[in-house]
Design an enzyme around this catalytic site. Structure first.
Site, mmCIF file in Angstrom:
data_model
loop_
_atom_site.group_PDB
_atom_site.id
_atom_site.type_symbol
_atom_site.label_atom_id
_atom_site.label_comp_id
_atom_site.label_asym_id
_atom_site.label_seq_id
_atom_site.Cartn_x
_atom_site.Cartn_y
_atom_site.Cartn_z
ATOM 1 N N HIS A 116 0.825 -1.201 0.000
ATOM 2 C CA HIS A 116 0.000 0.000 0.000
ATOM 3 C C HIS A 116 0.869 1.266 0.000
ATOM 4 O O HIS A 116 0.703 2.150 -0.855
ATOM 5 C CB HIS A 116 -0.908 -0.021 1.240
ATOM 6 C CG HIS A 116 -1.819 1.153 1.360
ATOM 7 N ND1 HIS A 116 -3.147 1.104 1.005
ATOM 8 C CD2 HIS A 116 -1.601 2.426 1.776
ATOM 9 C CE1 HIS A 116 -3.707 2.286 1.199
ATOM 10 N NE2 HIS A 116 -2.785 3.117 1.681
ATOM 11 N N GLU A 117 1.817 1.337 0.924
ATOM 12 C CA GLU A 117 2.654 2.544 1.010
ATOM 13 C C GLU A 117 3.569 2.665 -0.203
ATOM 14 O O GLU A 117 3.875 3.780 -0.643
ATOM 15 C CB GLU A 117 3.454 2.552 2.315
ATOM 16 C CG GLU A 117 2.602 2.516 3.585
ATOM 17 C CD GLU A 117 1.499 3.568 3.642
ATOM 18 O OE1 GLU A 117 1.632 4.626 2.989
ATOM 19 O OE2 GLU A 117 0.483 3.326 4.330
ATOM 20 N N HIS A 165 1.770 4.612 -2.801
ATOM 21 C CA HIS A 165 1.921 6.065 -2.622
ATOM 22 C C HIS A 165 3.324 6.525 -3.039
ATOM 23 O O HIS A 165 3.482 7.529 -3.747
ATOM 24 C CB HIS A 165 1.708 6.441 -1.144
ATOM 25 C CG HIS A 165 0.290 6.325 -0.670
ATOM 26 N ND1 HIS A 165 -0.734 7.061 -1.222
ATOM 27 C CD2 HIS A 165 -0.267 5.571 0.309
ATOM 28 C CE1 HIS A 165 -1.866 6.774 -0.579
ATOM 29 N NE2 HIS A 165 -1.616 5.868 0.343
ATOM 30 N N GLU A 177 -4.560 7.632 -3.174
ATOM 31 C CA GLU A 177 -5.078 6.388 -2.609
ATOM 32 C C GLU A 177 -5.377 5.374 -3.717
ATOM 33 O O GLU A 177 -5.268 4.164 -3.498
ATOM 34 C CB GLU A 177 -6.320 6.679 -1.779
ATOM 35 C CG GLU A 177 -6.810 5.505 -0.948
ATOM 36 C CD GLU A 177 -5.882 5.157 0.216
ATOM 37 O OE1 GLU A 177 -4.891 5.873 0.459
ATOM 38 O OE2 GLU A 177 -6.159 4.138 0.877
#
Lengths: 489, 489
Positions: free
Chosen positions: A254-255, A258, A284
């Site tokens: 997830h990170e 980003h 997101e």
């Protein structure tokens, strides 16, 4: 020097100082000794005072008026600087500094309250944060809705009403899907313990596979995973749970979503307003498409299964198919960041409604825990067992992020649109993913989204990448198809 | 609000921003990904521009003129702010920003050149640093000596001429002592390897014993050990060499000396000009008295010997007395930071003379390596074998610290004075040290030096602590007594 050149030289220093502020935030969550908290709050407040003075500098209006945009990029930079300036002049300097100081302090108090399950210890400073951010929202809105004004800080060009309509369309089909899934037999979970070193090693391997450039970033541990920074210094954090390796692996993916976005902006935009992600909702979408549509796909989980078997030995799952079901297991739980794709948005909608009420003065912080627990029982069917599983689970409100939560669900909607377009362009992507190679997916995202940074407004960014305006249809179609198949509904 | 209150409110933010700049420096040496170097240079330049603008803010002169000092503390704060303002207005903003940018870049280039033993790779940026700092020195000196002006930045109230006189008095007795020691039989060195984890554990244990507060600090690894920050966030770094545990242990004690000084300033001075060490020379006295007079004493090395035996087993030294000799071994070497107490100041005098020549234009960077090597051969009697053992060994010139080196020897002189006074007050201190407990020595330093911060000028700080003006006599007496005894001269 032209007005545009003067403006951009000034802005470049502002962007550089904003990067420093971000790095201080990173340091606070990863490296800072506990006893430095109060001093740090004062340091951050001083830097925010400088940033606010620059963003509301009286020379900006003249430069903006005189500047000539010669191309799409300078047009976008002017738009972004004008917007930032318009917002900055509405917020008094003392309020901006006070928000920075209080939210810096609140973070440590929240972490302590969460550790000791003590909501009361958090409420006084949360009240201050709510009061200050509400005051800011009112100053920004100039008679309009304060929540709308705060939301616009994260998602320019989107109103609370638009989100309410979109979320209203999402909810019935998600509720129906959730009900059907929770009636089906539950997949087997992983068993055993997973040593931290192995989790971090695999998370780092996966981060590299997704193109995260560790020469321009680093991975550390923190209570709440996050990504921080733009350009050539984009850092991520993760956390480990010895019983649940997915917590570390999927928060890392997830990170990385980003971080890859920020690292992927064209170098020519470095330290300019265009040189960052277009909005929180677009951001997101990058984290969620990596985490869910790619990272939790049958093809990619097949590869992860093999890596985990060789790293951790037997963990009670004997086939790639059973592993895929374990990764996508829908189960009762409390924590947003650990929620599956079916239930995640229900967590977000809870926060979206409560924070609107807080900002509009319809809910006090004293009543917040009860309101949370009531709403949770009504949506999820069982009671919150302790504050760290309820109102104390997220850092967001402590750091003043009101208007931020809905961008999570908006990001999921955008990810649905991007994923449908990507699969159309790359019909054989699964063969790559089965080998643990998402590089073509990353190239697609880099070309369609990352490199452009904030060149276009958020909705136009998604429309440019996919060929059509974003809507919730593709996300719902994807979720229904995936979970109907997985749970044999 | 009174002029003094206005001034101090403004200055408090400046101090907070200066702490941030220091933290960025720490991050650059410990955490920053390599690919972020250029962006970081621009970030630091932006922050230095802000700091310079604040230090030369036109409102300061009026506040300073109107402010009334009601006590010793406000008098000292006014003196320090006035001095900083006087210096800042002499240096053009573009020069300050350029120095920050270039020295930030130079640091990475120096590290690469040092790794690859490539002086030529370092010279172009070193030339820029020399040119810029010389320009700054000339601007500060307004017709006076540029080196003197730079020195005053580190050691207010001390001239190059005073140091030359003091160093002139030191040199003959040091040269004679060194010659005698190097003719005597050499003590046995340590043998074996010392795992990094054990070195870091012992270094941390010793740091705590010296009162370093890890709740307001932290220990990380870096190429060059340093201490960074004031007040409640004072961090140190160390390095390890598997063959030489003294490198890690004694550099840690050294940096703890700096850090304990900053942590020991009375809390009421936090984020004010008084709230920091009085000068580099006074700072160095705190690091050196811990490292040498206490840390290398017979009593304290006896305790370290026991700890090392239990951590590392047999390392070829069988008695506390032999260990004391090994710790204080005087041997041929190249590296200043590894030099013994007898030879250390000769390393400093070499740099002191070369950097004066660079700043006065009597030596070019192109001739620097040859000049270094000639001087080294003349002082030490043998040739530099490679650049990392010669002109590339220290980071100081890369980061522009011209005028800084002599404060090391000045610190040794001050440490000599403080040690004599401390031993007079605590005649039975060795009994504590033999148990690994330097707490009474730290209490003495805290009461006499640390808590007062920059309340007094550097020489007055030492005079207040010892009862007399500092001079080189006590250091020389201590060294001659110690090494005459150790080497049975």
């Amino acid at each position: 020097m032209s007005a545009y050149a003067e403006l951009m030289a000034f802005q470049r220093q502002t962007e550089a100082l904003a990067q420093i502020a971000g790095r201080l935030g990173w340091d606070q969550e990863t490296m800072m000794p506990a006893g430095a908290a109060e001093q740090r709050a004062e340091e951050i407040a001083a830097l925010e005072t400088v940033l606010h003075a620059r963003r509301s500098d009286p020379r900006l209006a003249g430069w903006i008026e005189d500047a000539v945009a010669l191309d799409e990029v300078s047009h976008a930079n002017l738009r972004l600087i004008r917007r930032q300036h318009d917002r900055a002049v509405r917020v008094p300097a003392h309020l901006a500094a006070e928000i920075a100081r209080v939210t810096s302090l609140a973070q440590g108090i929240w972490a302590g309250a969460r550790r000791s399950e003590d909501v009361a210890a958090f409420l006084p400073i949360l009240s201050d944060v709510v009061r200050l951010r509400r005051e800011e929202g009112q100053a920004l809105a100039r008679g309009g809705d304060p929540y709308d004004a705060l939301l616009a800080g994260y998602e320019p060009g989107t109103t609370t009403g638009q989100l309410q309509a979109m979320f209203g369309a999402l909810r019935p089909r998600l509720v129906a899907l959730r009900a059907a899934v929770l009636e089906a037999p539950e997949p087997a979970p992983l068993r055993g313990t997973f040593p931290e070193a192995g989790q971090i090693a695999l998370a780092t391997e996966i981060a590299r596979a997704f193109g995260y450039d560790l020469n321009r970033g680093r991975i550390d541990k923190a209570v709440h995973p996050f990504s921080s920074g733009s350009g050539n210094d984009v850092r991520i954090t993760t956390r480990t749970d010895p019983a649940d390796p997915f917590n570390c692996l999927y928060s890392t993916i997830h990170e990385v979503g980003h971080a890859a976005y920020e690292q992927g902006v064209a170098g020519v935009h470095l330290l300019t307003p265009v040189g960052q992600g277009a909005s929180m909702g677009v951001h997101e979408s990058q984290s969620r498409i990596l985490e869910n549509q790619i990272g939790r796909s049958r093809a990619f989980t097949g590869w992860i299964f093999g890596r985990m078997r060789s790293l951790f030995g037997d963990f009670g799952i004997d086939s790639a198919e059973a592993f895929h079901r374990a990764v996508n297991r829908v189960a009762r739980g409390y924590i947003r960041t650990e929620a599956d794709e079916v239930q995640y948005n229900l967590h977000v909608l809870l926060r979206f409604d409560l924070e609107q009420a807080l900002m509009r003065g319809d809910l006090t912080t004293g009543d917040l825990e009860a309101a949370w627990n009531d709403r949770f029982r009504s949506d999820f069917g069982y009671a919150v067992d302790r504050p760290s599983n309820g109102v104390l689970q997220d850092v967001h409100w402590a750091v003043g992020l009101f208007g931020y939560f809905p961008t999570y669900t908006l990001g999921n909607v955008h990810a649905g649109c991007l994923h449908a377009a990507m699969r159309h362009d790359l019909p054989d992507l699964d063969a790559d993913l089965a080998r643990g190679d998402p590089s073509r997916a990353m190239q697609w995202l880099r070309a369609r989204v990352h490199q452009h940074g904030s060149l276009r407004l958020p909705r136009a960014t998604i429309a440019h990448a996919t060929g059509h305006d974003p809507d919730e249809g593709p996300l719902l179609d994807y979720l229904e198809a995936k979970f109907t198949d997985l749970y044999a509904l």
